[in-house]
Design a protein around this motif. Sequence first.
Motif, mmCIF file in Angstrom:
data_model
loop_
_atom_site.group_PDB
_atom_site.id
_atom_site.type_symbol
_atom_site.label_atom_id
_atom_site.label_comp_id
_atom_site.label_asym_id
_atom_site.label_seq_id
_atom_site.Cartn_x
_atom_site.Cartn_y
_atom_site.Cartn_z
ATOM 1 N N SER A 186 0.955 -0.962 0.067
ATOM 2 C CA SER A 186 0.157 0.073 -0.018
ATOM 3 C C SER A 186 0.931 1.215 -0.081
ATOM 4 C CB SER A 186 -0.869 0.302 1.169
ATOM 5 O OG SER A 186 -1.443 1.321 1.394
ATOM 6 N N GLN A 187 0.598 2.175 -0.800
ATOM 7 C CA GLN A 187 1.592 3.040 -1.102
ATOM 8 C C GLN A 187 1.252 4.439 0.136
ATOM 9 O OE1 GLN A 187 0.059 6.826 -1.979
ATOM 10 N NE2 GLN A 187 2.109 7.681 -2.968
ATOM 11 N N ILE A 188 0.161 4.438 0.699
ATOM 12 C CA ILE A 188 -0.050 5.125 1.906
ATOM 13 C C ILE A 188 0.789 4.637 3.178
ATOM 14 C CG2 ILE A 188 -1.697 6.293 3.679
ATOM 15 C CD1 ILE A 188 -3.259 7.228 1.314
ATOM 16 N N LEU A 189 0.343 3.335 3.263
ATOM 17 C CA LEU A 189 0.852 2.580 4.538
ATOM 18 C C LEU A 189 2.281 2.351 4.455
ATOM 19 C CD1 LEU A 189 -1.384 -0.390 5.308
ATOM 20 C CD2 LEU A 189 -1.105 1.772 6.712
ATOM 21 N N GLY A 190 2.661 2.370 3.431
ATOM 22 C CA GLY A 190 4.449 1.912 3.034
ATOM 23 C C GLY A 190 4.670 0.571 3.594
ATOM 24 N N GLN A 191 3.535 -0.403 3.494
ATOM 25 C CA GLN A 191 3.661 -1.716 3.974
ATOM 26 C C GLN A 191 3.038 -2.585 3.055
ATOM 27 O OE1 GLN A 191 1.469 -2.010 7.979
ATOM 28 N NE2 GLN A 191 2.825 -3.439 8.531
ATOM 29 N N ALA A 192 3.729 -3.789 3.223
ATOM 30 C CA ALA A 192 3.100 -4.860 2.371
ATOM 31 C C ALA A 192 1.791 -5.564 2.854
ATOM 32 C CB ALA A 192 3.981 -6.144 2.105
ATOM 33 N N ILE A 193 0.838 -5.908 2.371
ATOM 34 C CA ILE A 193 -0.405 -6.251 2.558
ATOM 35 C C ILE A 193 -0.824 -7.612 2.056
ATOM 36 C CG2 ILE A 193 -1.292 -4.005 3.046
ATOM 37 C CD1 ILE A 193 -2.729 -4.079 0.449
ATOM 38 N N GLY A 240 1.522 -11.304 -0.032
ATOM 39 C CA GLY A 240 2.602 -11.981 -0.505
ATOM 40 C C GLY A 240 3.575 -12.292 0.624
ATOM 41 N N PRO A 241 4.819 -12.800 0.175
ATOM 42 C CA PRO A 241 5.590 -13.099 1.247
ATOM 43 C C PRO A 241 6.156 -12.280 2.048
ATOM 44 C CG PRO A 241 6.175 -13.834 -0.926
ATOM 45 C CD PRO A 241 5.085 -12.969 -1.096
ATOM 46 N N LEU A 242 6.166 -11.075 1.703
ATOM 47 C CA LEU A 242 6.715 -10.157 2.776
ATOM 48 C C LEU A 242 5.638 -9.225 3.321
ATOM 49 C CD1 LEU A 242 9.687 -8.454 0.747
ATOM 50 C CD2 LEU A 242 9.739 -10.232 2.312
ATOM 51 N N ALA A 243 4.291 -9.799 3.513
ATOM 52 C CA ALA A 243 3.183 -9.233 4.211
ATOM 53 C C ALA A 243 3.662 -8.881 5.779
ATOM 54 C CB ALA A 243 2.045 -10.156 4.072
ATOM 55 N N GLY A 244 3.305 -7.400 5.816
ATOM 56 C CA GLY A 244 3.663 -7.022 7.205
ATOM 57 C C GLY A 244 4.794 -6.131 7.243
ATOM 58 N N GLU A 245 5.671 -6.378 6.295
ATOM 59 C CA GLU A 245 6.900 -5.641 6.156
ATOM 60 C C GLU A 245 6.693 -4.235 5.835
ATOM 61 O OE1 GLU A 245 11.307 -6.072 4.193
ATOM 62 O OE2 GLU A 245 10.216 -7.994 4.738
ATOM 63 N N LYS A 246 7.456 -3.459 6.449
ATOM 64 C CA LYS A 246 7.621 -1.776 6.215
ATOM 65 C C LYS A 246 8.605 -1.156 5.461
ATOM 66 C CE LYS A 246 4.448 -1.026 10.322
ATOM 67 N NZ LYS A 246 4.260 -0.205 11.323
ATOM 68 N N LEU A 247 8.219 -0.291 4.641
ATOM 69 C CA LEU A 247 9.539 0.644 3.925
ATOM 70 C C LEU A 247 9.960 1.794 4.832
ATOM 71 C CD1 LEU A 247 7.953 0.586 0.364
ATOM 72 C CD2 LEU A 247 9.742 -0.854 1.484
ATOM 73 N N ASP A 248 10.962 2.013 4.582
ATOM 74 C CA ASP A 248 11.386 3.472 5.218
ATOM 75 C C ASP A 248 11.132 4.665 4.088
ATOM 76 O OD1 ASP A 248 12.634 2.316 7.534
ATOM 77 O OD2 ASP A 248 14.213 1.928 6.664
ATOM 78 N N ARG A 249 10.705 5.736 4.572
ATOM 79 C CA ARG A 249 10.341 7.009 3.846
ATOM 80 C C ARG A 249 11.571 7.943 3.648
ATOM 81 N NH1 ARG A 249 4.880 7.063 6.478
ATOM 82 N NH2 ARG A 249 3.474 5.910 5.041
#
Length: 330
Positions: free
Chosen positions: A164-171, A173-182
């Motif tokens: 999700s672009q706003i969350l910056g988090q995988a919702i 797939g294999p990386l579900a729950g992982e977050k990106l750094d902004r």
Amino acid sequence: MIKVRVELKQEVMIIKRLTIILLIAVLIAVTTANVFGADEEKIKLLSENIVSGGPPPDGIPPIENPNYISIEEADQFLEAEDAVFLAELEEEIYVFPQSIMVWHEIVNEEIDGEKLSITYCPLTGSAIGYYGDLSIGSSDFGTSGKLVNSNLIMYDRQTESYWSQILGQAISGPLAGEKLDRFQLTWTSWSNIKAKYERANILSNKTGFNRDYTSDPYGSYRNNQSGNYYRDENLYFDVLSENDSLNRKDIVTAGEYKGQHFAVEKEFVVREKEISFNIDEEQLTAIYEPELDTVRIRKDDEELIVFDVMWFGWHAFYPDFSENLIKSPE
């Protein structure tokens, strides 16, 4: 006697192995809890409400090898009031015109060996910069053609997990729950860029794609003409939660502090110039910066990474943080 010692030694080895296996299991459980935690139900809900936005994967094509031009060259096709997105990366100024981004939504870049992505969702008016560092390595991102809460869903090129672009988090797939750094991506105007900077790297309109960069399929930020998605109250896609504390497409400056998400009504700060508010019993300050017509959020001397977004888009993802809306008194 020797047989007893051998058996004892074997039992000790078995106990050690079981202990190691148990420790690994605990570590996996703790890691999973850290990734998901209270987000698990939200991620599940979002993944179950993914819808098609129309185009196939990368039907809205990301720009993979961006070319940049000078301010003088860009001034040939940009108007003073045109919206642009500003990033300061490795002491260089990069500018991404909204008129180009609306046709591509993602620009994948690599600076000093570090992958990063400039992302823009026209449906929620959110421009956000993300580093491409994932737990399995670094990655570029593509447009999935899917949406959730009327917001862009990206996919990483390593695992094809949905983000999700706003969350910056995988919702999913294999990386579900992982977050990106902004990283900070600031919404401003072309006139402000020209007034503030003598030199900058402007994303070129020579992208290699056949697109009309003088036309925006959603409307225009320049006027209030009828049928203008950016100015009216209509949504093209459903969202999971709404709140009428502000008009749907009022702009808020959104951020996070100590796990607490917050949104500040931009026009409120523009009028007041400076506003103090509390998050998690600590004082933050919203400051209007007229030079770039933007709002900065500070905690003491630290500037937080924030982004502008339409109110409905922010609230759809963070309904549990509605009390953290800072707005003009009624």
